[in-house]
Design a protein around this motif. Structure first.
Motif, mmCIF file in Angstrom:
data_model
loop_
_atom_site.group_PDB
_atom_site.id
_atom_site.type_symbol
_atom_site.label_atom_id
_atom_site.label_comp_id
_atom_site.label_asym_id
_atom_site.label_seq_id
_atom_site.Cartn_x
_atom_site.Cartn_y
_atom_site.Cartn_z
ATOM 1 N N GLN A 60 63.570 108.673 50.761
ATOM 2 C CA GLN A 60 64.214 107.470 50.227
ATOM 3 C C GLN A 60 63.230 106.585 49.481
ATOM 4 N N GLY A 61 61.934 106.794 49.705
ATOM 5 C CA GLY A 61 60.911 106.014 49.017
ATOM 6 C C GLY A 61 60.485 104.784 49.805
ATOM 7 N N GLY A 62 59.255 104.336 49.548
ATOM 8 C CA GLY A 62 58.743 103.139 50.199
ATOM 9 C C GLY A 62 58.496 103.300 51.687
ATOM 10 N N PHE A 63 58.355 104.534 52.149
ATOM 11 C CA PHE A 63 58.223 104.785 53.590
ATOM 12 C C PHE A 63 57.003 104.082 54.181
ATOM 13 N N LEU A 64 55.882 104.099 53.472
ATOM 14 C CA LEU A 64 54.641 103.536 54.004
ATOM 15 C C LEU A 64 54.500 102.035 53.746
ATOM 16 N N SER A 65 55.525 101.412 53.200
ATOM 17 C CA SER A 65 55.446 99.965 52.931
ATOM 18 C C SER A 65 56.658 99.220 53.483
ATOM 19 N N GLN A 66 57.311 99.804 54.475
ATOM 20 C CA GLN A 66 58.519 99.194 55.033
ATOM 21 C C GLN A 66 58.409 99.095 56.550
ATOM 22 N N VAL A 67 58.616 97.897 57.077
ATOM 23 C CA VAL A 67 58.663 97.703 58.526
ATOM 24 C C VAL A 67 59.987 98.252 59.043
#
Length: 217
Positions: A54-61
């Motif tokens: 889905q994207g943004g996995f490493l920048s989402q709490v």
């Protein structure tokens, strides 16, 4: 509201146990940080890989529900099997309301179709596809948005032109770094080069002084 991922605690550790879990469609993972003991868990492969894609996995709490107990975390790393590109492990970092994190946030460009420079054939040259930001855990932007509706050929788009949420700042602070530029198309460069050449007058050849015999006497 943060996204949620279901998990189960695991007591089996080691390479052999991890391989057995993967055969069952599970991914070994660990939750660590916040001055607490590491917690070994498993998540389903299907749910984890869907979240990554889905994207943004490493920048989402996100909230990881471990057997009914909620843990607020941010994914810090995940490992893929190098040959088959198969997900083999995930690291989660615990976060609190006072946590400040360094995260890579993607850059999105808006209104490319309205850019005067791009309409003239200019090329969007992306220098940074992501920007590392220092953010409070509850204020991590999903993306940085840059409006190109007025961008002309030759423009440089810097971090100072991006509106950041309160408390969010770039990790690089010693310069106003470039995120993208609008480069001139090769055809336009050629035309401008020819115009510059025509504008330069040819050098005048100095007249040769001819001495007469009288001058030699």
């Amino acid at each position: 509201m943060s996204a949620e991922l279901k998990a189960k605690a695991r007591d089996r550790v080691g390479k052999g146990a991890s391989r057995a879990l993967r055969r069952e469609g599970l991914v070994p993972a660990v939750i660590y940080g916040d001055n607490k003991s590491p917690l070994s868990i498993t998540v389903t492969y299907k749910d984890a890989i869907k979240r990554i894609h889905q994207g943004g996995f490493l920048s989402q709490v996100i909230t990881v529900d471990v057997d009914g107990e909620s843990h607020r975390v941010i994914p810090r790393d995940y490992q893929l099997e190098p040959v088959r590109d198969f997900l083999v492990h995930i690291d989660f970092l615990r976060v609190s309301k006072t946590s400040v994190l360094n995260v890579e946030v993607p850059v999105h460009f808006l209104n490319e179709e309205k850019s005067p420079g791009l309409k003239r054939g200019g090329v969007l040259n992306v220098v940074r596809h992501t920007v590392e930001l220092s953010c409070p855990a509850d204020s991590i932007p999903e993306a940085l948005e840059i409006d190109l509706s007025t961008a002309e050929v030759g423009d440089s788009l810097h971090i100072s032109s991006v509106a950041l949420p309160e408390g969010v700042k770039p990790v690089i602070t010693d310069r106003d770094f470039t995120i993208a530029t609008i480069a001139a198309p090769s055809a336009l460069k050629s035309e401008e080069g020819e115009e510059d050449e025509e504008a330069v007058a040819p050098d005048e050849v100095p007249a040769t002084e001819v001495k007469s015999d009288d001058d030699n006497e």
